[in-house]
Scaffold this active site. Structure first.
Site, PDB file in Angstrom:
ATOM      1  N   CYS A   1      51.332  29.191  -9.239  1.00 14.10           N
ATOM      2  CA  CYS A   1      51.980  30.242 -10.170  1.00 14.10           C
ATOM      3  C   CYS A   1      52.415  29.768 -11.415  1.00 14.10           C
ATOM      4  O   CYS A   1      52.732  30.438 -12.563  1.00 14.10           O
ATOM      5  CB  CYS A   1      53.540  30.543  -9.763  1.00 14.10           C
ATOM      6  SG  CYS A   1      54.612  29.237  -9.289  1.00 14.10           S
TER       7      CYS A   1
ATOM      8  N   GLU B   1      49.826  34.743 -10.685  1.00 12.67           N
ATOM      9  CA  GLU B   1      49.330  33.568  -9.625  1.00 12.67           C
ATOM     10  C   GLU B   1      47.967  33.303  -9.876  1.00 12.67           C
ATOM     11  O   GLU B   1      46.894  34.261 -10.544  1.00 12.67           O
ATOM     12  CB  GLU B   1      49.296  33.964  -8.213  1.00 12.67           C
ATOM     13  CG  GLU B   1      51.015  34.373  -7.572  1.00 12.67           C
ATOM     14  CD  GLU B   1      51.508  32.959  -7.052  1.00 12.67           C
ATOM     15  OE1 GLU B   1      50.767  31.917  -6.808  1.00 12.67           O
ATOM     16  OE2 GLU B   1      52.801  33.209  -7.128  1.00 12.67           O
TER      17      GLU B   1
END
Length: 473
Positions: free
Chosen positions: A420, A466
């Site tokens: 992330c 992500e």
């Protein structure tokens, strides 16, 4: 989804004026992978707009423009890795491997299934205000603003937060703004699933109250949310955690179930998962299906024979596996899944989830990955079927001992890294996986090479997403 076949697709390079527009409109937005200083607003900007600029900085942009911007950011960040591998300084838009267009979130508004609301002084000075912070503790200018207008929050979360604010304003106890100044009522976390089931977790500082005194206020809380005005929330679970620390685990201070069911459940790619009070679960269920399908196809590309799917076989090692969702969704394609996770409760949830879905080829191990993995890899026998690894660490990235163990195991030919924050500690991991052998760092195994990156938008209206990177050797 034929992601591997898509490597040959050209990478989209977005208009440069978009970033210039964002820098002008959002002072807080990213520049070269680093965050600028918090915005300073003029008096004519409402508190609601200020909070939206902090929590959802891209809220004024169309969704297509948000995706363009996120792709540009990912390309800039990953060009650092390309530059490192080539020995050159990173060059803008100079990539040595394809970065696919950002996969969009199927749900753009109200997508969060978990929200934590703070308690502090509001715009009107009331210390029993529930919402999100504008300002910083360092400057002493924190203001707690209601999140009712935020695009990423579902209406149910906003309702629970409003009711909790009403409750603590009725309570005789003061809020706990700073631990050393006293007070008791702290933040509230709300968790929901796509079916609308709702779990609320109230955090409380006991200070010098006796257990009997705390019990009185717990009873008032239950009564408010089950019989009183808060019953409109229709809670399925109400938890309570007493803690004198900012954050603590269930093992340090147990979550006390005051009312309802101990868990809620969510479905991903046809599998059902149990969610405990403190279990990690992706905050965007619809986008999590996109993410997990992407990870599954990169870990074990789907093969077909005579029109039917065939199992690829081999072993998948799931490092930082959480509640087992990623491994379980991949389990039909491999012979065995081995998951490693630090949090004991998450491991218990993972084992339960495997049994719940009648998945028999999964094993989950509790412990620090850096302690468990080196010995585990040396003990595994792969019988020539191959070993694939997926890692999904927190923002701090993988411990160097984990990277070393992965790098030095020749049976690993394919590694999928889910991050992330690829411009943070994860970048150090990428470089150590791909650098030339280094005896000083004990990185003696054959280097990996990045062959494909796939960004997935889990967080619409924010600059974050992500990224799934496939490393091969």
């Amino acid at each position: 989804m034929a992601l591997v076949a898509a490597r040959s697709k050209s990478v989209i390079f977005v208009k440069r004026d978009l970033l210039r527009y964002l820098r002008k409109t959002f002072p807080r937005f990213l520049a070269n992978g680093k965050e600028k200083k918090p915005p300073s607003w003029t008096d004519d900007v409402s508190w609601e707009e200020r909070l939206a600029d902090v929590v959802t900085p891209l809220w004024r942009l169309s969704y297509d423009k948000q995706l363009e911007l996120k792709l540009q950011n990912q390309e800039k960040i990953l060009s650092q890795l390309s530059g490192h591998l080539s020995g050159d300084s990173p060059v803008r838009d100079k990539l040595s491997f394809p970065v696919l267009p950002v996969l969009p979130s199927p749900v753009r508004d109200g997508y969060r299934n978990k929200s934590t609301f703070s308690v502090n002084r509001g715009v009107d000075g009331n210390p029993k205000t529930v919402g999100f912070y504008v300002g910083t503790g360092r400057k002493g200018n924190i203001v707690c603003v209601s999140g009712d207008h935020l695009l990423n929050m579902p209406q149910k979360h906003k309702l629970v937060a409003r009711c909790y604010q009403d409750f603590i304003r009725l309570s005789s106890l003061e809020p706990c703004l700073l631990f050393h100044t006293g007070g008791h009522w702290r933040e509230i976390t709300v968790r929901t699933n796509k079916e609308g089931c709702t779990m609320a977790i109230v955090y409380f500082h006991p200070q010098s109250l006796t257990p009997a005194e705390v019990a009185v206020h717990k009873a008032e809380l239950v009564d408010y949310f089950t019989q009183g005005p808060g019953s409109v929330c229709q809670l399925d679970s109400l938890y309570f955690q007493e803690s004198s620390m900012t954050r603590c685990t269930h093992e340090q201070s147990p979550y006390q179930l005051l009312y309802g069911q101990p868990h809620i459940y969510e479905e991903i790619l046809g599998f059902k998962f149990r969610i405990s009070a403190d279990a990690f679960f992706q905050v965007n269920q619809a986008a999590a299906e996109v993410l997990y399908a992407t990870v599954r196809d990169l870990c074990v590309p789907n093969t077909e024979e005579d029109g039917g799917q065939t199992k690829a076989g081999g072993t998948l090692l799931d490092v930082c596996c959480g509640t087992g969702a990623m491994g379980i969704t991949i389990s039909p394609r491999v012979d065995k899944i081995i998951g490693i996770e630090l949090t004991e409760q998450a491991v218990e949830d993972a084992k339960h989830n495997a049994a719940l879905n009648n998945v028999l080829n999964c094993e989950f191990i509790s412990g620090k990955a850096e302690a468990v993995l080196p010995g585990l890899i040396s003990q595994l026998s792969f019988a020539g079927r191959g070993l694939t690894v997926v890692v999904n660490p927190a923002r701090a990235g993988l411990h160097h001992r984990v990277v070393r163990a992965l790098r030095n195991q020749p049976a690993i030919r394919r590694l999928v890294y889910v991050s992330c924050k690829p411009d943070g500690e994860a970048m150090r991991n990428f470089k150590e996986l791909c650098c030339d052998p280094n005896s000083q760092k004990k990185l003696t195994g054959e280097a990996f090479s990045p062959t494909l990156a796939v960004p997935v938008d889990m967080f619409p209206h924010t600059p974050h997403c992500e990224v799934v990177i496939l490393f091969e050797r």
